[in-house]
Design a protein around this motif. Structure first.
Motif, mmCIF file in Angstrom:
data_model
loop_
_atom_site.group_PDB
_atom_site.id
_atom_site.type_symbol
_atom_site.label_atom_id
_atom_site.label_comp_id
_atom_site.label_asym_id
_atom_site.label_seq_id
_atom_site.Cartn_x
_atom_site.Cartn_y
_atom_site.Cartn_z
ATOM 1 N N GLN A 159 -44.705 34.816 17.955
ATOM 2 C CA GLN A 159 -44.184 36.080 17.446
ATOM 3 C C GLN A 159 -43.678 35.892 16.015
ATOM 4 N N ALA A 160 -43.717 36.973 15.235
ATOM 5 C CA ALA A 160 -43.235 36.907 13.853
ATOM 6 C C ALA A 160 -42.545 38.190 13.413
ATOM 7 N N HIS A 161 -42.456 39.172 14.298
ATOM 8 C CA HIS A 161 -41.865 40.452 13.934
ATOM 9 C C HIS A 161 -40.920 40.913 15.041
ATOM 10 N N GLY A 162 -39.974 41.737 14.669
ATOM 11 C CA GLY A 162 -39.041 42.278 15.639
ATOM 12 C C GLY A 162 -37.646 42.362 15.062
ATOM 13 N N PRO A 163 -36.711 42.978 15.794
ATOM 14 C CA PRO A 163 -35.347 43.191 15.290
ATOM 15 C C PRO A 163 -34.636 41.914 14.856
ATOM 16 N N ALA A 164 -34.781 40.833 15.609
ATOM 17 C CA ALA A 164 -34.098 39.589 15.246
ATOM 18 C C ALA A 164 -34.618 39.039 13.923
ATOM 19 N N PHE A 165 -35.934 39.118 13.711
ATOM 20 C CA PHE A 165 -36.528 38.660 12.457
ATOM 21 C C PHE A 165 -36.056 39.539 11.291
ATOM 22 N N ASP A 166 -36.023 40.852 11.525
ATOM 23 C CA ASP A 166 -35.568 41.775 10.479
ATOM 24 C C ASP A 166 -34.122 41.473 10.088
ATOM 25 N N LYS A 167 -33.285 41.246 11.085
ATOM 26 C CA LYS A 167 -31.870 40.970 10.828
ATOM 27 C C LYS A 167 -31.703 39.694 10.013
ATOM 28 N N ALA A 168 -32.445 38.652 10.381
ATOM 29 C CA ALA A 168 -32.345 37.380 9.665
ATOM 30 C C ALA A 168 -32.772 37.541 8.203
ATOM 31 N N GLN A 169 -33.839 38.305 7.978
ATOM 32 C CA GLN A 169 -34.321 38.499 6.613
ATOM 33 C C GLN A 169 -33.302 39.264 5.774
ATOM 34 N N VAL B 69 -24.819 30.095 3.664
ATOM 35 C CA VAL B 69 -26.045 29.379 4.025
ATOM 36 C C VAL B 69 -26.051 29.058 5.514
ATOM 37 N N GLU B 70 -24.932 28.593 6.019
ATOM 38 C CA GLU B 70 -24.857 28.276 7.448
ATOM 39 C C GLU B 70 -25.064 29.533 8.299
ATOM 40 N N LYS B 71 -24.489 30.644 7.855
ATOM 41 C CA LYS B 71 -24.642 31.905 8.581
ATOM 42 C C LYS B 71 -26.111 32.320 8.647
ATOM 43 N N VAL B 72 -26.804 32.247 7.522
ATOM 44 C CA VAL B 72 -28.214 32.641 7.493
ATOM 45 C C VAL B 72 -29.061 31.674 8.324
ATOM 46 N N ALA B 73 -28.738 30.389 8.264
ATOM 47 C CA ALA B 73 -29.490 29.402 9.039
ATOM 48 C C ALA B 73 -29.368 29.664 10.536
ATOM 49 N N TRP B 74 -28.178 29.997 10.986
ATOM 50 C CA TRP B 74 -28.010 30.311 12.407
ATOM 51 C C TRP B 74 -28.713 31.610 12.775
ATOM 52 N N GLY B 75 -28.743 32.564 11.845
ATOM 53 C CA GLY B 75 -29.473 33.796 12.102
ATOM 54 C C GLY B 75 -30.958 33.549 12.287
ATOM 55 N N LEU B 76 -31.523 32.666 11.463
ATOM 56 C CA LEU B 76 -32.942 32.333 11.616
ATOM 57 C C LEU B 76 -33.179 31.506 12.871
ATOM 58 N N GLU B 77 -32.236 30.633 13.193
ATOM 59 C CA GLU B 77 -32.355 29.822 14.411
ATOM 60 C C GLU B 77 -32.451 30.710 15.651
ATOM 61 N N ALA B 78 -31.797 31.864 15.611
ATOM 62 C CA ALA B 78 -31.836 32.774 16.761
ATOM 63 C C ALA B 78 -33.236 33.331 17.002
ATOM 64 N N THR B 79 -34.066 33.336 15.966
ATOM 65 C CA THR B 79 -35.429 33.842 16.121
ATOM 66 C C THR B 79 -36.417 32.758 16.521
ATOM 67 N N PHE B 80 -36.010 31.508 16.437
ATOM 68 C CA PHE B 80 -36.963 30.414 16.610
ATOM 69 C C PHE B 80 -37.631 30.393 17.980
ATOM 70 N N PRO B 81 -36.925 30.681 19.086
ATOM 71 C CA PRO B 81 -37.622 30.708 20.383
ATOM 72 C C PRO B 81 -38.788 31.695 20.411
ATOM 73 N N GLN B 82 -38.681 32.800 19.663
ATOM 74 C CA GLN B 82 -39.795 33.742 19.574
ATOM 75 C C GLN B 82 -40.887 33.211 18.642
ATOM 76 N N TRP B 83 -40.462 32.569 17.559
ATOM 77 C CA TRP B 83 -41.410 32.046 16.574
ATOM 78 C C TRP B 83 -42.386 31.057 17.199
ATOM 79 N N VAL B 84 -41.898 30.155 18.031
ATOM 80 C CA VAL B 84 -42.774 29.133 18.611
ATOM 81 C C VAL B 84 -43.694 29.683 19.699
ATOM 82 N N THR B 85 -43.479 30.923 20.099
ATOM 83 C CA THR B 85 -44.412 31.559 21.037
ATOM 84 C C THR B 85 -45.440 32.416 20.302
#
Length: 426
Positions: free
Chosen positions: A322-332, A304-320
């Motif tokens: 964005q919703a798609h891209g390699p980081a989002f795919d990896k987290a999913q 759970v912690e691993k997945v949470a950090w993976g999603l956290e890595a996408t958050f700077p893009q999310w708040v701008t």
């Protein structure tokens, strides 16, 4: 509470202070969990305690009156809450997702308005799913002429309306012609009826019943967003986010299993197959079972912690926006890989738990069966066999998640009219 994750979680000072206020509430919720389960007492008091402590504003930025918790901090606290009572995170799932959607909008007036409302204590439930023979949304949002003015009217019935019985607002999905509309509806609006008819054998207190909308008037400002029906109904960020709620809740159940097995074993003075009094806690076989339970729980927490950090890595893009891209795919992908392991491990733990106690562990007064029932219900939300196949298709053939849905949805032409209708005199 097991406290096994408290010492390793790196909370910011602000969130650590909040956690210290929340943990006595979590403990109180845990103390009353069996009574709620035994007598099917909806968790209204527990929700009020959490809201009063600011739990619903965890992800709301500080500038809007919230706590600005990171995703790893948020899901760590959700796992602690799930350890106390796994119904509670599920009740808050739609609420936290609504907040996440507003963060995606950036600093818009609409986002600011709703985030400030959340910081002041409003709570959202969900009304998304429908019982239909095929995918689609039969609930409609229609603009009617009313004299020289017009108004939106919401009509339809929703099922699995998780959290709605506890909420002050409902997030609902409807159609307007070829568009999918997300609207916010006050629970006390005329024409809204919430029914407590969820009959699942697990997660029985999540308020996941039926919601009826009959001639409910919706002002323009309560329309949250509009997207074409031909577009995939969610995105990689949200699918990961929603799955993390299930994973964190399962991890909390894993901790509760360790907690309850230890509490069961420690005072016992009788071991199967050995005459007289023997402290069960010193039985090597029992120790082996408890050791296995602790390892299964640790594994769930770690994933759970691993997945949470993976999603956290996408958050700077999310708040701008964005919703798609390699980081989002990896987290999913990581979320669904973790699902394959966490669900199985917690279900194993929920079954293995009964190896430490014999028939006495099945006493209704202990309600140890709730751990398996709740875990099984959570694991059924997203069928493991389907996600396993999709993971295999991705690895073997490079087929992205959701490809089949997108192919079929793009060929479907919705039949709902987009015309403004004349309101009947009534």
């Amino acid at each position: 509470m097991t406290n096994q994750a408290h010492s390793t979680q790196n909370f910011s000072p602000r969130i650590d202070a909040l956690a210290q206020r929340l943990r006595p509430i979590f403990a109180r919720i845990a103390d009353e969990a069996i009574d709620r389960e035994e007598n099917r007492i909806l968790a209204h008091e527990a929700v009020k305690w959490l809201q009063g402590a600011g739990f619903g504003a965890l992800r709301v930025p500080v500038r809007y009156g919230g706590y600005g918790a990171s995703l790893p901090e948020t899901f760590a606290l959700l796992a602690e809450l799930a350890e106390a009572d796994s119904n509670l995170p599920q009740i808050f799932r739609a609420h936290f997702a609504f907040v996440e959607g507003r963060l995606h909008e950036g600093d818009t007036p609409q986002a600011a308005y709703w985030l400030e409302q959340v910081a002041q204590g409003i709570l959202f439930g969900a009304a998304m799913a429908e019982l239909t023979d095929s995918t689609g949304t039969a609930t409609t949002l229609t603009r009617f002429l009313h004299g020289e003015k017009s108004k939106w009217v919401l009509e339809g019935t929703k099922y699995y309306s998780t959290g709605t019985l506890y909420a002050s607002w409902i997030v609902a999905i409807a159609t307007d012609g070829t568009d999918r509309i997300q609207v916010a509806v006050p629970v006390d609006a005329p024409g809204v009826t919430r029914v407590d008819d969820w009959d699942g054998f697990g997660q029985r207190l999540t308020g996941s019943g039926t919601t009826h909308f009959k001639n409910v008037v919706i002002p323009d400002e309560n329309i949250i967003n509009r997207t074409p029906l031909s577009e995939f109904p969610t995105n990689e960020y949200f699918t990961t986010y929603y799955q993390l709620f299930h994973l964190a809740t399962l991890a909390g159940i894993g901790r509760a299993i360790v907690r309850d097995s230890v509490a069961f074993v420690r005072p016992r003075k009788r071991t199967f197959g050995i005459p007289g009094q023997v402290a069960q806690r010193h039985d090597p076989l029992v120790q082996g079972v408890i050791g296995r339970l602790s390892a299964l729980s640790f594994s769930a927490d770690t994933l759970v912690e691993k997945v949470a950090w993976g999603l956290e890595a996408t958050f700077p893009q999310w708040v701008t926006g964005q919703a798609h891209g390699p980081a989002f795919d990896k987290a999913q992908v990581q979320a669904y890989q973790a699902q394959q392991i966490v669900a199985g491990q917690v279900l194993e733990a929920a079954n293995l738990l009964f190896e430490v106690g014999g028939a006495s562990a099945t006493s209704i007064s202990r309600r140890l069966d709730r751990h398996w029932r709740n875990a099984r219900t959570l694991a059924s939300h997203n069928p493991l066999v389907q996600r396993q196949r999709e993971l295999g298709d991705l690895v073997l053939n490079g087929t992205p998640f959701g490809s089949r849905w997108r192919e079929k949805a793009s060929a479907v032409t919705p039949s709902t009219s987009t015309d403004v209708k004349q309101e009947h005199a009534a």
